[in-house]
Scaffold this active site. Structure first.
Site, PDB file in Angstrom:
ATOM      1  N   GLU A  16      -8.821  10.607  -5.729  1.00 41.50           N
ATOM      2  CA  GLU A  16      -7.654  11.156  -6.435  1.00 41.50           C
ATOM      3  C   GLU A  16      -6.642  11.755  -5.450  1.00 41.50           C
ATOM      4  O   GLU A  16      -5.433  11.588  -5.616  1.00 41.50           O
ATOM      5  CB  GLU A  16      -8.091  12.197  -7.482  1.00 41.50           C
ATOM      6  CG  GLU A  16      -8.939  11.618  -8.625  1.00 41.50           C
ATOM      7  CD  GLU A  16      -8.281  10.445  -9.342  1.00 41.50           C
ATOM      8  OE1 GLU A  16      -7.052  10.430  -9.497  1.00 41.50           O
ATOM      9  OE2 GLU A  16      -9.018   9.507  -9.730  1.00 41.50           O
ATOM     10  N   HIS A  22      -4.519   9.033  -4.018  1.00 44.36           N
ATOM     11  CA  HIS A  22      -3.368   8.613  -4.840  1.00 44.36           C
ATOM     12  C   HIS A  22      -2.148   9.482  -4.523  1.00 44.36           C
ATOM     13  O   HIS A  22      -1.024   8.991  -4.433  1.00 44.36           O
ATOM     14  CB  HIS A  22      -3.682   8.752  -6.330  1.00 44.36           C
ATOM     15  CG  HIS A  22      -4.424   7.583  -6.916  1.00 44.36           C
ATOM     16  ND1 HIS A  22      -3.993   6.278  -6.796  1.00 44.36           N
ATOM     17  CD2 HIS A  22      -5.570   7.519  -7.645  1.00 44.36           C
ATOM     18  CE1 HIS A  22      -4.839   5.474  -7.426  1.00 44.36           C
ATOM     19  NE2 HIS A  22      -5.810   6.197  -7.948  1.00 44.36           N
ATOM     20  N   GLU A  50      -5.014   1.066  -6.722  1.00 43.89           N
ATOM     21  CA  GLU A  50      -6.421   1.457  -6.886  1.00 43.89           C
ATOM     22  C   GLU A  50      -7.215   1.130  -5.637  1.00 43.89           C
ATOM     23  O   GLU A  50      -8.004   1.933  -5.140  1.00 43.89           O
ATOM     24  CB  GLU A  50      -7.038   0.731  -8.089  1.00 43.89           C
ATOM     25  CG  GLU A  50      -6.812   1.414  -9.398  1.00 43.89           C
ATOM     26  CD  GLU A  50      -7.143   2.882  -9.340  1.00 43.89           C
ATOM     27  OE1 GLU A  50      -8.229   3.234  -8.860  1.00 43.89           O
ATOM     28  OE2 GLU A  50      -6.312   3.697  -9.729  1.00 43.89           O
TER      29      GLU A  50
HETATM   30 ZN   LIG Z   1      -7.423   5.645  -8.963  1.00 48.64          ZN
END
Ligand SMILES: [Zn+2]
Length: 278
Positions: A141, A144, A205
């Site tokens: 996370e 990101h 991702e």
């Molecule tokens: Zn992700």
């Protein structure tokens, strides 16, 4: 998608003079983030975060699980910041005000907003299983945010809707148009106001997986834990009637797990080299 990509490239050229495109740390990928500045994104994100926290049950900091989230977050934050500063990427975290919270919720979810606001939901803890499992999610996370994926999706969504600037963003709270506010809710993943979250692209991702493995490794957590975590997440998806929320934005399929395995050797190098410095 192809058209969107083409328009991103065109917009990239167009906006280079205003806010240049930037390169993602470590992967070196060129990304189009030009329609919203880092400051604007962080400002909107802090407002969204405050709104979410004001209406959520935050687990007190002296609770063992909440303390674990803060500990893992602090370790990864320190490792990532050191790396960025040493490699001339410190502008990526300009304006960051890190926080690591645990909220009481059955939902299987976690996120890190632009600006470093991290939230875990208690529902994800059984799948994390232990501190290393929390580090897998934390690394992913935070990746990101460090890779400016929110800003990138925001810019792409604005371009797709023909919005060229976010408009009035005064000190403190954003007061511009509703269309932009809705996009912010969708991009930041809280989705409380719009009930819908724009998923990360497959590319984002995969990039967050790659960076996440490296970030957890730099902080002293064995990145091989990521494979077992995503297998547990896939199982949870199969065994429950209501699939984990995280799966709607993070498909845990065989492709993802195969990709992770491919990226492990590189991350292991960071684990070994950082371990020798601890
Ligand atoms: Zn992700």
């Amino acid at each position: 998608m192809k058209t969107l990509l083409k328009s991103s490239v065109a917009a990239c050229l167009l906006f280079t003079l205003i806010w240049s495109c930037q390169k993602v740390p470590l992967t070196g990928r060129n990304q189009f983030v030009g329609l919203v500045s880092n400051d604007q994104m962080i400002q909107m994100s802090f407002a969204e975060y405050k709104g979410f926290m004001d209406t959520s049950k935050v687990v007190p900091a002296n609770n063992n699980d909440a303390a674990m989230i803060a500990r893992v977050g602090g370790r990864i934050k320190t490792a990532v910041e050191n790396y960025l500063i040493q490699n001339n990427y410190s502008e990526v975290i300009n304006g960051y005000q890190w926080e690591f919270k645990l909220v009481q919720s059955k939902e299987v979810n976690a996120w890190c907003m632009p600006g470093g606001k991290v939230c875990f939901y208690t529902g994800i803890l059984p799948i994390c299983k232990d501190e290393a499992g929390v580090a897998v999610v934390m690394g992913h996370e935070i990746a990101h945010a460090i890779a400016s994926h929110g800003r990138e999706r925001m810019s792409q969504a604005m371009a797709a809707q023909g919005i060229t600037a976010i408009g009035a963003a005064g000190a403190g709270i954003y007061t511009g148009n509703q269309q932009v506010m809705d996009l912010v809710g969708q991009v930041l993943g809280v989705g409380a106001t719009v009930g819908y979250v724009l998923p990360n692209s497959r590319k984002q991702e995969s990039e967050a997986d790659k960076l996440g493995l490296i970030f957890m490794a730099m902080a002293g957590y064995d990145p091989s834990n990521a494979v077992a975590f995503w297998q547990r997440m896939a199982e949870a998806g199969k065994n429950s009637q209501k699939p984990p929320k995280l799966l709607s934005t993070h498909p845990a399929d065989e492709d993802r797990i195969a990709d992770l395995k491919k990226q492990l050797p590189q991350a292991q190098k960071y684990y070994t080299s950082y371990a020798s410095k601890r």
